[in-house]
Design an enzyme around this catalytic site. Structure first.
Site, PDB file in Angstrom:
ATOM      1  CG  ASP A   1      -1.665  -1.281   1.458  1.00 11.93           C
ATOM      2  OD1 ASP A   1      -2.025  -1.930   0.464  1.00 11.93           O
ATOM      3  OD2 ASP A   1      -1.874  -1.650   2.624  1.00 11.93           O
TER       4      ASP A   1
ATOM      5  CD  GLU B   1      -8.757  -3.438  -0.453  1.00  6.07           C
ATOM      6  OE1 GLU B   1      -9.517  -3.575   0.526  1.00  6.07           O
ATOM      7  OE2 GLU B   1      -7.760  -4.172  -0.644  1.00  6.07           O
TER       8      GLU B   1
END
Length: 536
Positions: free
Chosen positions: A60, A228
């Site tokens: 991420d 997401e």
């Protein structure tokens, strides 16, 4: 995975394949292909990129530019210190300079430190919006701020924590210059849809105000049970949201990247008909959850992906992929992953002589169990906390094949019930470790918190003052262990070509660490020199 598409021409027979659509009518197919895949507007030569640009476990990742310097951070999950801080002049060569929370974790959260998004406002103030598990609650999005990218950061606590969980916060200015937080409601954790929400931030970006607005949710077949990791940029009169979908992690991951656009930040949002736009290739698997950024007229996304072959053992590494804008205004990745590609560069040797007064920021520990560490005269003393009985220091692995060595001093003086040595660490409950006590050497497997002795031998007389320990990994999960009293002649712990199986080591969202351990109610162990030799 096959992706269903609606028929574009009533009388054409369509066959879905990996590269697109095969149409029975060639002329119609050519017209449709021209309409669906316009020529790119950019004519610049593709950037030569040596991936991974962030070698090791950097899920991420996010990036922003402050002045002439790029700053990045990434998920640290259940390893401390929390959220690495890295800087670069060119998006490809990065140096680790610290952490958002270098000491203790924020008091309101206990674990799962995910998805930090680094950003700054018009006055240059730096913000990191991040996800963590709220003590006594669920996942929430919090924020910390600093006057400089390197910190120190002040934590402001959680902004939003819905009953189903809130994750992946991303700040963005709307068309009127108003600051918003965009985030995902974690409905997939309880078999529900996953809306992407937006809500106004106050002037200090430390609280949400007004009402939240849903932007979109997982509705396309390729998205599976979630969308997401939103990242938004403005281009050509549109807001573009890059987002990840499907299964993020582990050997069965199905992650990919899509994009949607809107004229106004609050919508309506249009998903791209040719999603997903970034999928796996021969080198990188399950690419997604990153930040889009421009440099010198080129557009990139810094995201994570598993390197094919090493897969979950090294973890999700930081990959830089270039894209361009098509004539219809949609982003298009260059041959899926940054092409042309330069050979990947992983540091061949990582050493720590423990010569500095403070511990290198490359070392990590279980976020709930920060150990006591002292550095003196080229030696590291590792002490277990009395209330926990164990201490672990780890470094991310950078390749699927490596050799790690260290020297344990004075094992014969360790107190009764105390062991110390070298280990492959998944988490505190899962490890393989070669440890010494005052009387013997043991190869231990700890699986789901249950310890098992794989091999043991008496501590040789020549090892009472120092013993060198070695661990070799092949393919990410096949381990051999050996010891030496002179650094030249090595004695294996397992017979012949036998290996210890490390497939159980990595948690679902992390890679394996390698490092030093001490175990026992009064455990203080002294080490000299740690070396990690990586082999591609």
């Amino acid at each position: 995975m096959l992706i269903s598409r609606k028929s574009q021409v009533n009388l054409l027979t369509c066959l879905t394949v990996t590269g697109g659509l095969l149409l029975a009518n060639t002329a119609a197919a050519q017209r449709l292909a021209k309409a669906k895949t316009p020529a790119a507007t950019a004519a610049k030569a593709a950037t030569l990129i040596a991936n991974p640009v962030l070698a090791g476990d950097y899920p991420d990742p996010s990036v922003t530019k402050v002045g002439s310097t790029y700053w990045a951070t990434a998920t640290s999950s259940n390893w401390g210190p929390t959220f690495p801080l890295l800087k670069s002049d060119d998006l490809q060569h990065w140096s680790l300079v610290g952490h958002v929370f270098p000491g203790e974790r924020p008091a309101w959260a206990d674990y799962y430190f995910w998805a930090p998004e680094i950003n700054h406002d018009e006055n240059g103030k730096i913000y990191v919006f991040y996800t963590a598990h709220k003590r006594g609650g669920n996942l929430a999005v919090g924020v910390a701020s600093a006057d400089r990218p390197e910190g120190p950061y002040t934590d402001h606590g959680p902004l939003v924590g819905q009953p189903d969980g809130s994750i992946d916060g991303f700040p963005m200015l709307d068309e009127k210059g108003q600051s918003y937080l965009i985030w995902k409601e974690d409905g997939n954790s309880i078999q529900k849809p996953t809306p992407i929400w937006a809500q106004r931030l106050n002037a200090d970006r430390t609280a949400l105000v007004g009402e939240k607005t849903e932007l979109f949710r997982n509705t396309a077949a390729w998205e599976g049970n979630l969308v997401e990791g939103p990242s938004v940029v403005r281009h050509g009169g549109y807001f573009y949201m890059f987002y990840a979908a499907n299964g993020c992690c582990g050997a069965g991951c199905t992650y990919a990247t899509g994009v949607a656009r809107a004229k106004n930040l609050l919508g309506p949002w249009e998903k791209y008909a040719q999603n997903p736009i970034l999928t796996k290739n021969d080198t990188w698997t399950c690419p997604g959850h990153g930040t889009a950024i421009e440099r010198n007229g080129h557009w990139y996304m810094l995201h994570h992906a598993y390197q094919t072959g090493s897969f979950q053992y090294v973890g999700r590494q930081g990959v830089l992929s270039e894209f361009e804008w098509t004539a219809s205004g949609w982003p298009q990745f260059l041959n899926n992953h940054s092409t042309p590609a330069a050979p990947a560069k992983v540091p061949p040797v990582v050493q720590d002589e423990f010569a500095d007064a403070t511990l290198s920021s490359a070392w990590e520990w279980p976020v709930e169990d920060k150990p006591q560490v002292a550095l003196r005269g080229g030696q590291l003393q590792l002490t277990a906390r009395p209330d926990r009985g164990g201490a672990e220091l780890g470094r991310p692995t950078l390749a699927a094949n490596y050799v790690a060595t260290t020297t344990l001093l004075n094992p014969a003086t360790l107190p009764a019930g105390t062991t110390a040595g070298l280990a492959a660490l998944g988490d505190p409950n899962n490890s393989l470790r070669l440890v010494a006590s005052a009387t013997q050497l043991q190869l231990l497997e700890r699986r789901d918190g249950k310890a098992r002795v794989l091999a043991e031998t008496a501590l040789p007389p020549g090892a009472t003052r120092a013993v060198q320990l070695r661990m070799q990994d092949q393919g990410g999960s096949r381990y051999t262990f050996a010891w030496s009293t002179d650094g030249t002649t090595w004695q294996p712990m397992l017979p012949g070509t036998a290996t210890a199986d490390g497939q159980f080591l990595p948690p679902w969202d992390r890679g394996v660490r390698v490092g030093l351990v001490a175990q026992g109610p009064a455990a203080t162990a002294t080490f000299e020199r740690f070396e990690l030799v990586n082999n591609q």
